[in-house]
Write an enzyme that holds these catalytic residues in place. Sequence first.
Site, PDB file in Angstrom:
ATOM      1  N   HIS A  83       0.818  -1.219   0.000  1.00 33.61           N
ATOM      2  CA  HIS A  83       0.000   0.000   0.000  1.00 33.61           C
ATOM      3  C   HIS A  83       0.850   1.267   0.000  1.00 33.61           C
ATOM      4  O   HIS A  83       0.948   1.921  -1.024  1.00 33.61           O
ATOM      5  CB  HIS A  83      -1.005   0.029   1.156  1.00 33.61           C
ATOM      6  CG  HIS A  83      -1.956  -1.113   1.155  1.00 33.61           C
ATOM      7  ND1 HIS A  83      -2.734  -1.422   0.063  1.00 33.61           N
ATOM      8  CD2 HIS A  83      -2.263  -2.040   2.110  1.00 33.61           C
ATOM      9  CE1 HIS A  83      -3.466  -2.479   0.330  1.00 33.61           C
ATOM     10  NE2 HIS A  83      -3.199  -2.877   1.564  1.00 33.61           N
ATOM     11  N   ASP A 104      -5.281  -8.030  -3.569  1.00 35.52           N
ATOM     12  CA  ASP A 104      -5.602  -7.784  -2.166  1.00 35.52           C
ATOM     13  C   ASP A 104      -6.920  -8.419  -1.749  1.00 35.52           C
ATOM     14  O   ASP A 104      -7.029  -9.630  -1.617  1.00 35.52           O
ATOM     15  CB  ASP A 104      -5.568  -6.281  -1.901  1.00 35.52           C
ATOM     16  CG  ASP A 104      -5.520  -5.924  -0.420  1.00 35.52           C
ATOM     17  OD1 ASP A 104      -5.569  -6.843   0.424  1.00 35.52           O
ATOM     18  OD2 ASP A 104      -5.431  -4.733  -0.101  1.00 35.52           O
TER      19      ASP A 104
END
Length: 338
Positions: A200, A251
Site C-alpha cells: 500500500h 488484495d
Amino acid sequence: MPRVVTLPGFVNAHSHAFQRALRGRAAGDEFWAWRDEMLAEAERHRPETVRELYERTYREMRAAGFTAVGEFHYLGLDTAYAAADAADAAGIAYVSLHVAYARGGLERMRQPSVAAYVSEVERLRHRGIAVGIAPHSVRACPRDWLVELGRYAAAEQLVLHVHACEQPREVEECLAEHGKRPIELLADTGCLGPQTTVVHATHANGAELDLLRDSGSTICACPTTEADLGDGFIPAIRVLHRGIPLCIGSDSNVRIDPLEELRELEGIARRQDGRRGVFEADALWAIGGASGARALGLESWDEIEVDLDHRSLDGVAPEHLRAALVAGCGGDVVVSPT
C-alpha cells in the site's frame, strides 16, 4: 480456434483469497467498519472451506492472467496447507506469505512468540511450500517482533512483506506508540531492504519514500482494493521519480483483473501529474509481472495467451498490442488454460 499471442503472465503479489467472499457487501462506511466484517468472515473458515474457496478464487486469477500469487495468509497454519493445496489444484505458482500476528485481530491469527511463528514457517518449508516472512503490520507486531523477524528473513534469505501506511489512523497510532511513522519504524527495526515489499504505502510521506528508495524496497500497489476501501491512492509520481520498484496485488479480490490494476495505477499517475503516458506500456507490464515475481522470490512463472480476435482488440496493430491491453481490455482477453 482464435488467433493467440503468447505474453508474460501477471504476478499477483498480494492476495487475501478469503476476502473474495466479501465482494459487494456494504460493510460500513469506512475501512475500520469493513475490517470488522472481514474478521467475522475470517473466523468462519476452516481448512475445508479454504480449500474450496481458494481454489475457485485462484482459478479466477489464472483465467484473468495471473499465473502466480503471493497469499498474505493469516488464518492459521492448518488453513495455510489447504491454501497451498488449492493453488496447486488451480495451476497457479504460489508463495505463502505466512503472517506474523502478535496482537489484535482474532485469536486464530496470533502466535504466542516469534519462536512459535518461526516454527510454523519451518513446517511450511518442510512441506516444500515457498514461504515469505510477513509481519502483518506495525499494529499487529511490536518493535521486538519486527527486529527478530527482520533478522530471520535476512538470515534465511526470505522475502519479507508487510502492510504499512494504508490508513491515517495506522500512522497516528504508530506515532503515538513509537514516535515514528510506520515505514520509519520498519527501517529502524531492520525490516527494509531489497527483499522487502511494503504493501500500500498510500499515506507514506516523502521521508518514508526516501527510506524505501535508499533500502531498495518494493511497494505493492493494490488500486482496486484501495479504491474500494477508501484507503486513498499510491503517491505514484513521487514513487516514480524516486525509482522505487512497484508491483501489483488484488488484495481483497473485490476485482480480479491484472489489466485493471495496471490501468488504475496509470490513471492515478495521470491525475496526479496532469499528463498521459506516465508509465510506458513496457514498464506497466514489468510492474505486473517481473517486479511481482522478484518481490515473491520467484524465478519463473507461466506465460499467458491473449485472444487476438477478442472484440476489445479489433483493429489494434501488433506494435500497439501491450498498450491497448492495458488501456482498454479486461482479463477476459486471456485464453483460459484448459
